[in-house]
Motif scaffolding. Structure first.
Motif, PDB file in Angstrom:
ATOM      1  N   GLU A  72      48.005 100.994  29.951  1.00 46.58           N
ATOM      2  CA  GLU A  72      46.783 100.305  29.533  1.00 46.58           C
ATOM      3  C   GLU A  72      47.069  99.388  28.350  1.00 46.58           C
ATOM      4  O   GLU A  72      46.537  98.277  28.268  1.00 46.58           O
ATOM      5  CB  GLU A  72      45.706 101.331  29.169  1.00 46.58           C
ATOM      6  N   CYS A  73      47.919  99.827  27.441  1.00 55.98           N
ATOM      7  CA  CYS A  73      48.289  99.032  26.277  1.00 55.98           C
ATOM      8  C   CYS A  73      48.921  97.711  26.704  1.00 55.98           C
ATOM      9  O   CYS A  73      48.566  96.649  26.179  1.00 55.98           O
ATOM     10  CB  CYS A  73      49.256  99.832  25.398  1.00 55.98           C
ATOM     11  N   ALA A  74      49.837  97.760  27.651  1.00 59.66           N
ATOM     12  CA  ALA A  74      50.494  96.536  28.123  1.00 59.66           C
ATOM     13  C   ALA A  74      49.478  95.568  28.718  1.00 59.66           C
ATOM     14  O   ALA A  74      49.522  94.363  28.452  1.00 59.66           O
ATOM     15  CB  ALA A  74      51.566  96.886  29.150  1.00 59.66           C
ATOM     16  N   GLU A  75      48.534  96.095  29.491  1.00 59.90           N
ATOM     17  CA  GLU A  75      47.511  95.244  30.107  1.00 59.90           C
ATOM     18  C   GLU A  75      46.618  94.596  29.049  1.00 59.90           C
ATOM     19  O   GLU A  75      46.351  93.394  29.096  1.00 59.90           O
ATOM     20  CB  GLU A  75      46.663  96.087  31.071  1.00 59.90           C
ATOM     21  N   ILE A  76      46.160  95.379  28.091  1.00 61.76           N
ATOM     22  CA  ILE A  76      45.287  94.860  27.039  1.00 61.76           C
ATOM     23  C   ILE A  76      46.049  93.863  26.157  1.00 61.76           C
ATOM     24  O   ILE A  76      45.506  92.818  25.788  1.00 61.76           O
ATOM     25  CB  ILE A  76      44.686  96.007  26.206  1.00 61.76           C
ATOM     26  N   CYS A  77      47.299  94.151  25.836  1.00 61.85           N
ATOM     27  CA  CYS A  77      48.094  93.241  25.009  1.00 61.85           C
ATOM     28  C   CYS A  77      48.274  91.884  25.692  1.00 61.85           C
ATOM     29  O   CYS A  77      48.170  90.840  25.041  1.00 61.85           O
ATOM     30  CB  CYS A  77      49.454  93.850  24.683  1.00 61.85           C
ATOM     31  N   GLU A  78      48.537  91.888  26.988  1.00 61.94           N
ATOM     32  CA  GLU A  78      48.692  90.627  27.716  1.00 61.94           C
ATOM     33  C   GLU A  78      47.399  89.833  27.718  1.00 61.94           C
ATOM     34  O   GLU A  78      47.390  88.618  27.492  1.00 61.94           O
ATOM     35  CB  GLU A  78      49.158  90.897  29.150  1.00 61.94           C
ATOM     36  N   GLU A  79      46.286  90.518  27.954  1.00 68.52           N
ATOM     37  CA  GLU A  79      44.977  89.855  27.960  1.00 68.52           C
ATOM     38  C   GLU A  79      44.642  89.309  26.571  1.00 68.52           C
ATOM     39  O   GLU A  79      44.136  88.193  26.424  1.00 68.52           O
ATOM     40  CB  GLU A  79      43.912  90.846  28.420  1.00 68.52           C
ATOM     41  N   CYS A  80      44.947  90.076  25.548  1.00 69.13           N
ATOM     42  CA  CYS A  80      44.672  89.664  24.173  1.00 69.13           C
ATOM     43  C   CYS A  80      45.540  88.466  23.779  1.00 69.13           C
ATOM     44  O   CYS A  80      45.051  87.516  23.166  1.00 69.13           O
ATOM     45  CB  CYS A  80      44.903  90.831  23.218  1.00 69.13           C
ATOM     46  N   ALA A  81      46.806  88.500  24.139  1.00 70.78           N
ATOM     47  CA  ALA A  81      47.704  87.384  23.818  1.00 70.78           C
ATOM     48  C   ALA A  81      47.214  86.105  24.494  1.00 70.78           C
ATOM     49  O   ALA A  81      47.230  85.035  23.882  1.00 70.78           O
ATOM     50  CB  ALA A  81      49.130  87.706  24.242  1.00 70.78           C
ATOM     51  N   ALA A  82      46.756  86.206  25.733  1.00 77.98           N
ATOM     52  CA  ALA A  82      46.238  85.034  26.441  1.00 77.98           C
ATOM     53  C   ALA A  82      44.976  84.514  25.766  1.00 77.98           C
ATOM     54  O   ALA A  82      44.786  83.299  25.629  1.00 77.98           O
ATOM     55  CB  ALA A  82      45.961  85.381  27.904  1.00 77.98           C
ATOM     56  N   SER A  83      44.112  85.407  25.317  1.00 74.16           N
ATOM     57  CA  SER A  83      42.892  85.006  24.628  1.00 74.16           C
ATOM     58  C   SER A  83      43.221  84.325  23.297  1.00 74.16           C
ATOM     59  O   SER A  83      42.643  83.296  22.956  1.00 74.16           O
ATOM     60  CB  SER A  83      41.997  86.228  24.386  1.00 74.16           C
ATOM     61  N   CYS A  84      44.172  84.885  22.565  1.00 76.12           N
ATOM     62  CA  CYS A  84      44.587  84.292  21.288  1.00 76.12           C
ATOM     63  C   CYS A  84      45.212  82.912  21.512  1.00 76.12           C
ATOM     64  O   CYS A  84      44.980  81.988  20.744  1.00 76.12           O
ATOM     65  CB  CYS A  84      45.565  85.214  20.568  1.00 76.12           C
ATOM     66  N   ASP A  85      45.997  82.782  22.579  1.00 88.68           N
ATOM     67  CA  ASP A  85      46.610  81.505  22.915  1.00 88.68           C
ATOM     68  C   ASP A  85      45.532  80.471  23.243  1.00 88.68           C
ATOM     69  O   ASP A  85      45.608  79.325  22.809  1.00 88.68           O
ATOM     70  CB  ASP A  85      47.574  81.681  24.091  1.00 88.68           C
TER      71      ASP A  85
END
Length: 99
Positions: free
Chosen positions: A73-86
């Motif tokens: 779940e951490c990997a999924e949330i981190c990827e989504e968060c990084a895309a949002s920050c980008d």
């Protein structure tokens, strides 16, 4: 004492680094800049990312096999968060893994 692999140790360190980065950026940079940076979906995602990173690190430190669930779940949330920050921009420290 339980011996932890170097891969697990590196993962814990990365989770703690991400937790620190997300929390610090959200509470300082995002709140100061405002606008899209404090839009509820983005801001909540950053807080969720910080929380799941800390939780995943804790689960690995505890040594429970359940860490595989939190880490997935951490990997999924981190990827989504990084895309949002980008997408928001000006948050290179948070979106570093995308490029």
């Amino acid at each position: 004492m339980h011996h932890m692999s170097t891969e697990m140790q590196a993962c814990i360190e990365e989770c703690l680094r991400c937790h620190s980065t997300c929390l610090s950026m959200a509470m300082n940079h995002c709140l100061e800049v405002g606008g899209q940076h404090v839009e509820p979906a983005h801001f909540k995602l950053m807080m969720a990312c910080a929380e799941i990173c800390q939780t995943s690190a804790n689960m690995m430190l505890i040594g429970t096999h359940h860490h595989k669930h939190t880490c997935r779940e951490c990997a999924e949330i981190c990827e989504e968060c990084a895309a949002s920050c980008d997408a928001v921009g000006g948050m290179e420290a948070c979106a570093v893994d995308l490029h």
